[in-house]
Design an enzyme around this catalytic site. Sequence first.
Site, PDB file in Angstrom:
ATOM      1  N   LYS A 143       0.799  -1.227   0.000  1.00 57.18           N
ATOM      2  CA  LYS A 143       0.000   0.000   0.000  1.00 57.18           C
ATOM      3  C   LYS A 143       0.833   1.279   0.000  1.00 57.18           C
ATOM      4  O   LYS A 143       0.405   2.290  -0.570  1.00 57.18           O
ATOM      5  CB  LYS A 143      -0.961  -0.008   1.177  1.00 57.18           C
ATOM      6  CG  LYS A 143      -2.058  -1.034   1.012  1.00 57.18           C
ATOM      7  CD  LYS A 143      -3.094  -0.856   2.082  1.00 57.18           C
ATOM      8  CE  LYS A 143      -4.255  -1.793   1.816  1.00 57.18           C
ATOM      9  NZ  LYS A 143      -5.364  -1.521   2.714  1.00 57.18           N
ATOM     10  N   GLU A 180      -1.919   7.212   8.058  1.00 54.08           N
ATOM     11  CA  GLU A 180      -2.746   8.068   7.205  1.00 54.08           C
ATOM     12  C   GLU A 180      -3.572   8.979   8.085  1.00 54.08           C
ATOM     13  O   GLU A 180      -4.033   8.557   9.149  1.00 54.08           O
ATOM     14  CB  GLU A 180      -3.715   7.209   6.373  1.00 54.08           C
ATOM     15  CG  GLU A 180      -3.256   6.946   4.972  1.00 54.08           C
ATOM     16  CD  GLU A 180      -4.263   6.124   4.161  1.00 54.08           C
ATOM     17  OE1 GLU A 180      -3.835   5.489   3.212  1.00 54.08           O
ATOM     18  OE2 GLU A 180      -5.467   6.110   4.486  1.00 54.08           O
ATOM     19  N   HIS A 221     -14.915  -1.770   9.069  1.00 53.99           N
ATOM     20  CA  HIS A 221     -14.172  -1.571   7.814  1.00 53.99           C
ATOM     21  C   HIS A 221     -14.448  -2.651   6.773  1.00 53.99           C
ATOM     22  O   HIS A 221     -13.696  -2.808   5.820  1.00 53.99           O
ATOM     23  CB  HIS A 221     -12.664  -1.480   8.065  1.00 53.99           C
ATOM     24  CG  HIS A 221     -12.297  -0.436   9.079  1.00 53.99           C
ATOM     25  ND1 HIS A 221     -12.625   0.890   8.931  1.00 53.99           N
ATOM     26  CD2 HIS A 221     -11.653  -0.528  10.265  1.00 53.99           C
ATOM     27  CE1 HIS A 221     -12.191   1.561   9.976  1.00 53.99           C
ATOM     28  NE2 HIS A 221     -11.609   0.725  10.808  1.00 53.99           N
ATOM     29  N   ARG A 228      -8.032  -7.703  -8.435  1.00 51.87           N
ATOM     30  CA  ARG A 228      -8.801  -8.942  -8.613  1.00 51.87           C
ATOM     31  C   ARG A 228     -10.241  -8.557  -8.863  1.00 51.87           C
ATOM     32  O   ARG A 228     -10.614  -7.391  -8.791  1.00 51.87           O
ATOM     33  CB  ARG A 228      -8.731  -9.759  -7.326  1.00 51.87           C
ATOM     34  CG  ARG A 228      -9.192  -8.923  -6.129  1.00 51.87           C
ATOM     35  CD  ARG A 228      -9.386  -9.723  -4.877  1.00 51.87           C
ATOM     36  NE  ARG A 228      -9.383  -8.876  -3.695  1.00 51.87           N
ATOM     37  CZ  ARG A 228     -10.440  -8.272  -3.190  1.00 51.87           C
ATOM     38  NH1 ARG A 228     -11.613  -8.384  -3.778  1.00 51.87           N
ATOM     39  NH2 ARG A 228     -10.346  -7.512  -2.111  1.00 51.87           N
TER      40      ARG A 228
HETATM   41  P1  ADP Z   1     -13.978  -6.615  -1.371  1.00 49.63           P
HETATM   42  O1  ADP Z   1     -13.507  -5.221  -1.548  1.00 49.63           O
HETATM   43  O2  ADP Z   1     -14.108  -7.404  -2.620  1.00 49.63           O
HETATM   44  O3  ADP Z   1     -15.132  -6.712  -0.454  1.00 49.63           O
HETATM   45  P2  ADP Z   1     -12.389  -7.552   0.813  1.00 49.63           P
HETATM   46  O4  ADP Z   1     -11.222  -6.691   1.109  1.00 49.63           O
HETATM   47  O5  ADP Z   1     -13.556  -7.505   1.736  1.00 49.63           O
HETATM   48  O6  ADP Z   1     -12.785  -7.271  -0.671  1.00 49.63           O
HETATM   49  O7  ADP Z   1     -11.894  -9.055   0.646  1.00 49.63           O
HETATM   50  C1  ADP Z   1     -12.556 -10.017  -0.138  1.00 49.63           C
HETATM   51  C2  ADP Z   1     -12.221 -11.366   0.407  1.00 49.63           C
HETATM   52  O8  ADP Z   1     -10.834 -11.541   0.409  1.00 49.63           O
HETATM   53  C3  ADP Z   1     -12.678 -11.570   1.827  1.00 49.63           C
HETATM   54  O9  ADP Z   1     -13.060 -12.910   1.984  1.00 49.63           O
HETATM   55  C4  ADP Z   1     -11.441 -11.238   2.635  1.00 49.63           C
HETATM   56  O10 ADP Z   1     -11.463 -11.902   3.873  1.00 49.63           O
HETATM   57  C5  ADP Z   1     -10.360 -11.761   1.723  1.00 49.63           C
HETATM   58  N1  ADP Z   1      -9.096 -11.026   1.797  1.00 49.63           N
HETATM   59  C6  ADP Z   1      -8.879  -9.742   1.521  1.00 49.63           C
HETATM   60  N2  ADP Z   1      -7.585  -9.433   1.634  1.00 49.63           N
HETATM   61  C7  ADP Z   1      -6.964 -10.566   1.996  1.00 49.63           C
HETATM   62  C8  ADP Z   1      -5.602 -10.923   2.267  1.00 49.63           C
HETATM   63  N3  ADP Z   1      -4.622 -10.042   2.167  1.00 49.63           N
HETATM   64  N4  ADP Z   1      -5.327 -12.189   2.602  1.00 49.63           N
HETATM   65  C9  ADP Z   1      -6.306 -13.105   2.689  1.00 49.63           C
HETATM   66  N5  ADP Z   1      -7.592 -12.838   2.434  1.00 49.63           N
HETATM   67  C10 ADP Z   1      -7.926 -11.596   2.093  1.00 49.63           C
HETATM   68  P1  ADP Z   2      -8.490  -2.896   3.235  1.00 51.25           P
HETATM   69  O1  ADP Z   2      -7.323  -3.330   2.412  1.00 51.25           O
HETATM   70  O2  ADP Z   2      -8.527  -3.548   4.556  1.00 51.25           O
HETATM   71  O3  ADP Z   2      -9.762  -2.949   2.458  1.00 51.25           O
HETATM   72  P2  ADP Z   2      -8.628   0.002   2.937  1.00 51.25           P
HETATM   73  O4  ADP Z   2      -7.446   0.894   2.855  1.00 51.25           O
HETATM   74  O5  ADP Z   2      -9.372  -0.236   1.682  1.00 51.25           O
HETATM   75  O6  ADP Z   2      -8.169  -1.375   3.596  1.00 51.25           O
HETATM   76  O7  ADP Z   2      -9.611   0.553   4.048  1.00 51.25           O
HETATM   77  C1  ADP Z   2     -10.764  -0.153   4.454  1.00 51.25           C
HETATM   78  C2  ADP Z   2     -11.791   0.817   5.030  1.00 51.25           C
HETATM   79  O8  ADP Z   2     -11.252   1.545   6.150  1.00 51.25           O
HETATM   80  C3  ADP Z   2     -12.242   1.901   4.069  1.00 51.25           C
HETATM   81  O9  ADP Z   2     -13.292   1.477   3.246  1.00 51.25           O
HETATM   82  C4  ADP Z   2     -12.656   3.007   5.029  1.00 51.25           C
HETATM   83  O10 ADP Z   2     -13.944   2.749   5.561  1.00 51.25           O
HETATM   84  C5  ADP Z   2     -11.666   2.884   6.145  1.00 51.25           C
HETATM   85  N1  ADP Z   2     -10.508   3.784   5.934  1.00 51.25           N
HETATM   86  C6  ADP Z   2      -9.334   3.443   5.344  1.00 51.25           C
HETATM   87  N2  ADP Z   2      -8.490   4.503   5.320  1.00 51.25           N
HETATM   88  C7  ADP Z   2      -9.136   5.527   5.894  1.00 51.25           C
HETATM   89  C8  ADP Z   2      -8.793   6.897   6.188  1.00 51.25           C
HETATM   90  N3  ADP Z   2      -7.593   7.415   5.895  1.00 51.25           N
HETATM   91  N4  ADP Z   2      -9.713   7.664   6.820  1.00 51.25           N
HETATM   92  C9  ADP Z   2     -10.927   7.146   7.155  1.00 51.25           C
HETATM   93  N5  ADP Z   2     -11.308   5.886   6.913  1.00 51.25           N
HETATM   94  C10 ADP Z   2     -10.433   5.061   6.288  1.00 51.25           C
END
Ligand code: ADP
Ligand code: ADP
Length: 503
Positions: free
Chosen positions: A116, A200, A235, A292
């Site tokens: 990231k 962040e 989240h 993906r």
């Molecule tokens: P989406 O944005 O499609 O909802 P999520 O971040 O919620 O994606 O993840 C989709 C699926 O992938 C979920 O089952 C989550 O638990 C799994 N997942 C996401 N990131 C990882 C990771 N780094 N390692 C293993 N599983 C992951």
């Molecule tokens: P992941 O890989 O676990 O999906 P993300 O960076 O996409 O991580 O963040 C997941 C969620 O966390 C976002 O959809 C948002 O709700 C919250 N989030 C992430 N970064 C921030 C931020 N800088 N400020 C506020 N909320 C955040």
Amino acid sequence: MFKKILIANRGEIAVRVIRTCREMGLRTVAVYSQADRLALHVRMADEAYEIGPPPARESYLGQDKIIDAAKRSGAEAIHPGYGFLSENAGFADKVAAAGLVFIGPSGAAMRQMGDKTAARQLMQNAGVPTVPGSKDAVDDPHEAQAIAERVGFPVLIKASAGGGGKGMRLVHRAEDLPALFNTASSEARSAFDDGRVYIEKYVETPRHIEFQIIADHHGNVVHLGERECSIQRRHQKVIEESPSTLLDEKMRQQMGEAAVEAARRCGYANAGTIEFIVDKHHHFYFLEMNTRLQVEHPVTEMITGLDLVRLQLEIAAGGKLPFRQEQIERRGHALECRVYAEDPENDFLPSIGKLKHMQRPGGNGVREDSGVGEGDEISIYYDPMIAKLITWGASRDEAICRMRRALNEYEIAGVRTTIPFCLWVLQHAKFCAGEFDTHFVQNEFRDVQLAATNGQLDLTAAALAAVLYRESQSPPPENETSSPAHTSYRAWKSRGWKQTLRV
Ligand code: ADP
Ligand code: ADP
Ligand code: MG
């Protein structure tokens, strides 16, 4: 085009991929753990290979076993679905090295976006706005403290290798930072085998709005519009929709262009999602790229009429995108609810067990993607998702009314589900008005008595009544009201929530 595809996944997404393959006349190969011998994806595929014991790390994460199954079956390509190995750059490389095609981006593109902080830097160089914060991963709490003071509290500590909301901690006060830094880092280490974290600024009243992009190997990149995913719990997305109630055409164009630029910068080919966070001034910032197919991709399919899996397969086989940006039309409104075997009245604890009874919704404008059915087990080993329910409507109101109608058609016995919770969101005035942010659930879902919510159906009661009715039926009664169980079932159906039956 390929002739045979192996799907390195399980559940609804494996079923989803098999369906498109079948429509395209491609043969399908399933892999399964010992817990999934009788699973729907195994039953639906043309061939299936067992790859180990139930825990994912001994089966669905077993890279060599999966590649071996692909070779033995004669499959030419591997679709990873989402989760499991889908964002594993090493696996993408291994698949290619084995002479097979990985249906997704290259390992190199995945690596750039999977880290990231590296992705943030790439976006900054591309002129795409990122949330203020640290440039690289932060080594210790002192450095984190200095950065947090600079950008101002509250801040979010996030895992460089993050995903699924893991390894993330919100920090309001400077004195809490050192302890939270350490918990975030150790959570990241155990979840991703990588403890690096970064800082962040915490965007207040944020909305999560993401753009679907699709790119081929010939330099064409197109975005397919946004998905609003602000209805989240811890989240994690719960309800998604498109279009977003926040965006006007100008902002949609700006964000869409930024998303396309992001994909270009990392040499991306295949389907991907650029996630943005939008603040109260409607400024948007790059959050991350998911390299993906996304869980919520059907929302985009419903309003564009495209099949994203078909496009993924065509691109992986070397095909060109069959449209240009200006040819993408979006029609109406689509919503998705994630139906989980979790108990919303008990802090969403997974509700493990057998689906003793399952009646699904249908009808106009309703799509249900599911990998389980009546008699199947929701186990402790995998995500407790039962189904994704997607509705389309000419307007947002129509899509919402249709979703309420469809959710109410479910009858599920054996496990608790998040259906009552979804219905609660769908009747909430702020949700209906399109006025919410990612804190909606946290702020509004407090001391809510789900069973007592405005005409809320007690689905457990419905399902139990249905089971009793069916069990009492041999042969079916001539007079409809002659069976006591049937009478109670009908009474439940007509009076709904007033009935107080419980399993
Ligand atoms: P989406 O944005 O499609 O909802 P999520 O971040 O919620 O994606 O993840 C989709 C699926 O992938 C979920 O089952 C989550 O638990 C799994 N997942 C996401 N990131 C990882 C990771 N780094 N390692 C293993 N599983 C992951
Ligand atoms: P992941 O890989 O676990 O999906 P993300 O960076 O996409 O991580 O963040 C997941 C969620 O966390 C976002 O959809 C948002 O709700 C919250 N989030 C992430 N970064 C921030 C931020 N800088 N400020 C506020 N909320 C955040
Ligand atoms: Mg994310």
